[in-house]
Design a protein around this motif. Structure first.
Motif, PDB file in Angstrom:
ATOM      1  N   LEU A  36       1.185  -0.991  -0.153  1.00 46.44           N
ATOM      2  CA  LEU A  36       0.332  -0.294  -0.649  1.00 46.44           C
ATOM      3  C   LEU A  36       1.470   1.495   0.173  1.00 46.44           C
ATOM      4  N   ILE A  37       1.640   1.965  -1.072  1.00 50.42           N
ATOM      5  CA  ILE A  37       1.734   3.243  -1.055  1.00 50.42           C
ATOM      6  C   ILE A  37       0.797   4.771  -0.834  1.00 50.42           C
ATOM      7  N   TRP A  50      -3.886  10.788  -3.405  1.00 47.07           N
ATOM      8  CA  TRP A  50      -4.097   8.989  -4.005  1.00 47.07           C
ATOM      9  C   TRP A  50      -3.520   7.906  -3.661  1.00 47.07           C
ATOM     10  N   LEU A  51      -4.187   7.207  -3.096  1.00 45.84           N
ATOM     11  CA  LEU A  51      -3.241   5.830  -2.685  1.00 45.84           C
ATOM     12  C   LEU A  51      -3.089   4.603  -3.571  1.00 45.84           C
ATOM     13  N   GLY A  52      -2.203   3.899  -3.675  1.00 42.43           N
ATOM     14  CA  GLY A  52      -1.926   2.479  -4.988  1.00 42.43           C
ATOM     15  C   GLY A  52      -1.855   1.513  -3.712  1.00 42.43           C
ATOM     16  N   GLY A  84     -14.059  10.433   9.184  1.00 44.07           N
ATOM     17  CA  GLY A  84     -13.729  11.636   8.612  1.00 44.07           C
ATOM     18  C   GLY A  84     -13.815  11.252   7.289  1.00 44.07           C
ATOM     19  N   PHE A  85     -12.382  10.684   7.696  1.00 43.64           N
ATOM     20  CA  PHE A  85     -11.399  10.205   5.968  1.00 43.64           C
ATOM     21  C   PHE A  85     -12.224   9.275   5.155  1.00 43.64           C
ATOM     22  N   THR A  86     -12.671   9.066   3.953  1.00 41.90           N
ATOM     23  CA  THR A  86     -13.201   8.163   2.941  1.00 41.90           C
ATOM     24  C   THR A  86     -12.195   8.598   1.482  1.00 41.90           C
ATOM     25  N   ALA A  87     -12.549   6.404   1.537  1.00 35.29           N
ATOM     26  CA  ALA A  87     -11.920   5.729   0.370  1.00 35.29           C
ATOM     27  C   ALA A  87     -13.146   6.381  -0.821  1.00 35.29           C
ATOM     28  N   GLY A  88     -12.791   6.634  -1.832  1.00 35.19           N
ATOM     29  CA  GLY A  88     -13.400   6.320  -2.982  1.00 35.19           C
ATOM     30  C   GLY A  88     -13.628   5.281  -3.950  1.00 35.19           C
ATOM     31  N   GLU A  89     -13.763   5.048  -5.022  1.00 39.45           N
ATOM     32  CA  GLU A  89     -14.094   3.333  -6.400  1.00 39.45           C
ATOM     33  C   GLU A  89     -12.396   3.570  -6.512  1.00 39.45           C
ATOM     34  N   ILE A  90     -11.923   2.410  -7.034  1.00 42.47           N
ATOM     35  CA  ILE A  90     -10.884   1.712  -6.884  1.00 42.47           C
ATOM     36  C   ILE A  90     -10.444   2.164  -8.998  1.00 42.47           C
ATOM     37  N   GLN A  91      -9.804   2.669  -9.252  1.00 43.12           N
ATOM     38  CA  GLN A  91      -9.985   2.948 -11.106  1.00 43.12           C
ATOM     39  C   GLN A  91      -9.472   2.055 -11.329  1.00 43.12           C
ATOM     40  N   TRP A  92     -10.136   1.283 -12.267  1.00 40.53           N
ATOM     41  CA  TRP A  92      -9.611   0.080 -13.411  1.00 40.53           C
ATOM     42  C   TRP A  92      -8.147   0.290 -13.876  1.00 40.53           C
ATOM     43  N   PRO A  93      -7.594  -0.389 -14.450  1.00 36.53           N
ATOM     44  CA  PRO A  93      -7.021   0.286 -15.335  1.00 36.53           C
ATOM     45  C   PRO A  93      -7.057  -0.854 -16.027  1.00 36.53           C
ATOM     46  N   ARG A  94      -6.996  -0.555 -17.842  1.00 36.06           N
ATOM     47  CA  ARG A  94      -6.831  -1.293 -19.084  1.00 36.06           C
ATOM     48  C   ARG A  94      -6.441  -2.705 -18.667  1.00 36.06           C
ATOM     49  N   PRO A  95      -7.234  -4.073 -18.456  1.00 35.51           N
ATOM     50  CA  PRO A  95      -6.940  -5.040 -18.380  1.00 35.51           C
ATOM     51  C   PRO A  95      -6.615  -5.520 -19.364  1.00 35.51           C
ATOM     52  N   VAL A 113      -1.544  -1.731 -10.396  1.00 36.45           N
ATOM     53  CA  VAL A 113      -1.932  -0.362  -9.553  1.00 36.45           C
ATOM     54  C   VAL A 113      -3.079  -0.723  -9.539  1.00 36.45           C
ATOM     55  N   LEU A 114      -3.945  -0.767  -8.269  1.00 39.83           N
ATOM     56  CA  LEU A 114      -5.566  -0.168  -7.939  1.00 39.83           C
ATOM     57  C   LEU A 114      -5.333   1.391  -7.159  1.00 39.83           C
ATOM     58  N   LEU A 115      -5.245   2.022  -8.333  1.00 42.68           N
ATOM     59  CA  LEU A 115      -5.545   3.274  -7.579  1.00 42.68           C
ATOM     60  C   LEU A 115      -6.929   3.998  -6.907  1.00 42.68           C
ATOM     61  N   VAL A 116      -6.911   4.924  -5.761  1.00 42.26           N
ATOM     62  CA  VAL A 116      -7.717   5.176  -4.679  1.00 42.26           C
ATOM     63  C   VAL A 116      -7.711   6.020  -4.495  1.00 42.26           C
ATOM     64  N   PRO A 117      -8.942   6.893  -4.155  1.00 42.21           N
ATOM     65  CA  PRO A 117      -8.339   8.914  -4.158  1.00 42.21           C
ATOM     66  C   PRO A 117      -9.226   8.628  -2.474  1.00 42.21           C
ATOM     67  N   LEU A 118      -8.402   9.094  -1.985  1.00 45.07           N
ATOM     68  CA  LEU A 118      -8.778   8.873   0.119  1.00 45.07           C
ATOM     69  C   LEU A 118      -8.905  11.056   0.458  1.00 45.07           C
ATOM     70  N   ARG A 119      -9.947  11.229   0.956  1.00 47.07           N
ATOM     71  CA  ARG A 119     -10.624  11.993   1.120  1.00 47.07           C
ATOM     72  C   ARG A 119     -10.020  12.121   2.441  1.00 47.07           C
ATOM     73  N   VAL A 120      -9.770  13.707   2.613  1.00 46.53           N
ATOM     74  CA  VAL A 120      -8.756  14.008   3.749  1.00 46.53           C
ATOM     75  C   VAL A 120     -10.533  14.711   4.858  1.00 46.53           C
ATOM     76  N   PRO A 121     -11.037  14.629   5.547  1.00 44.49           N
ATOM     77  CA  PRO A 121     -12.124  15.677   6.013  1.00 44.49           C
ATOM     78  C   PRO A 121     -11.461  17.660   6.160  1.00 44.49           C
ATOM     79  N   ALA A 122     -12.299  18.429   6.410  1.00 45.88           N
ATOM     80  CA  ALA A 122     -11.721  19.147   6.999  1.00 45.88           C
ATOM     81  C   ALA A 122     -11.802  19.536   8.385  1.00 45.88           C
TER      82      ALA A 122
END
Length: 277
Positions: A36-37, A50-52, A84-95, A113-122
């Protein structure tokens, strides 16, 4: 005295968080190394980073896309996040299409690498120190399939370096692109086939459709492409498991140069043929 105390507290905090960062080690799983990076070391309040989930797979082993095809299961991610943190959907690469016998799967080999956006709360300081946990599950296959999992942790702020930056840069090259505004698409449902018409403004000689939903087309069957002056006509054989008409075809259109585009096109019935009396 207060200044000395604050300096000492700062040094202790830095040592504590750097020690946590050292614990964010890759996991050696069955025939894969998993890590996890984070692209950015940290994110400010109410910002996104962005996490991967990085898979390094042994030769000839593969994992699956969101639609695995004729067999398999896609990876699933269960996050343990600070309040308060939220993770978005996986951004699937072209298979890749992985053919075997009369079947075909959609998946990934070698490195993905499966990319996932992570939102930091206010809120002040919300993005400065946090521990991100992830329980990842996946199916890895060659001649046999092995279900596997890993419990991963990533303390924030994370250590970022040029190697990690390069991994994210390369991963984004494999993400599907939005459908170009100037392009048009339509689809017709015939008796045994879907016929996909693409208007891109120039001939397309090589293309393949990867469906997002299972059991719509025969995954292993060839998809004849007829280039036209303004695009292409692509014939997709319907799946034997397709029992009800579908209104929309969703998936990826992958061109010969490897570029992939998200496509969502309404399906209309083929015109009825006139019968001569």
């Amino acid at each position: 005295m207060r200044a000395v105390y604050l300096r000492l507290l700062t040094l202790v905090s830095l040592f504590f968080w750097s020690s946590l960062s050292m614990e964010a080690e890759p996991v050696q799983a069955h025939h894969a190394r998993v890590e996890l990076i984070a692209e950015q070391g940290s994110a400010a309040s109410n910002q996104q980073l962005w996490l991967g989930l990085h898979f390094s797979l042994e030769k000839d082993w593969h994992i699956y896309w969101v639609n695995p095809g004729d067999s398999g299961l896609p990876p699933t991610l269960k996050w343990q996040l600070p309040a308060g943190f939220t993770a978005g959907e996986i951004q699937w690469p072209r298979p890749e299409k992985l053919k075997r016998s009369t079947l075909a799967d959609y998946g990934y080999q070698d490195d993905v690498v499966l990319l996932v956006p992570l939102r930091v709360p206010a809120g002040p300081g919300n993005g400065s120190h946090a521990d991100v946990g992830l329980q990842a599950k996946w199916l890895i296959c060659r001649e046999v399939c092995i279900p596997d999992h890993a419990n991963l942790h990533l303390p924030l702020p994370a250590q970022s370096d040029p190697k990690t930056t390069a991994i994210f840069t390369e991963a984004r090259k494999h993400l599907p692109q939005p459908w170009p505004r100037s392009w048009k698409a339509s689809a017709v449902s015939d008796k045994d086939d879907f016929v996909l018409f693409i208007q891109s403004g120039k001939p397309i000689s090589t293309a393949e459709f990867y469906p997002l939903a299972a059991e719509q087309i025969e995954n292993a069957t060839s998809q004849p492409v007829q280039a036209t002056a303004q695009g292409a006509k692509i014939t997709l054989k319907k799946s034997d498991q397709l029992l009800q008409p579908i209104r929309v075809l969703k998936g990826l259109l992958v061109l010969g140069d490897g570029d992939a585009y998200m496509i969502q096109v309404p399906v209309t019935p083929a015109p009825k043929k006139a019968h001569n009396n």
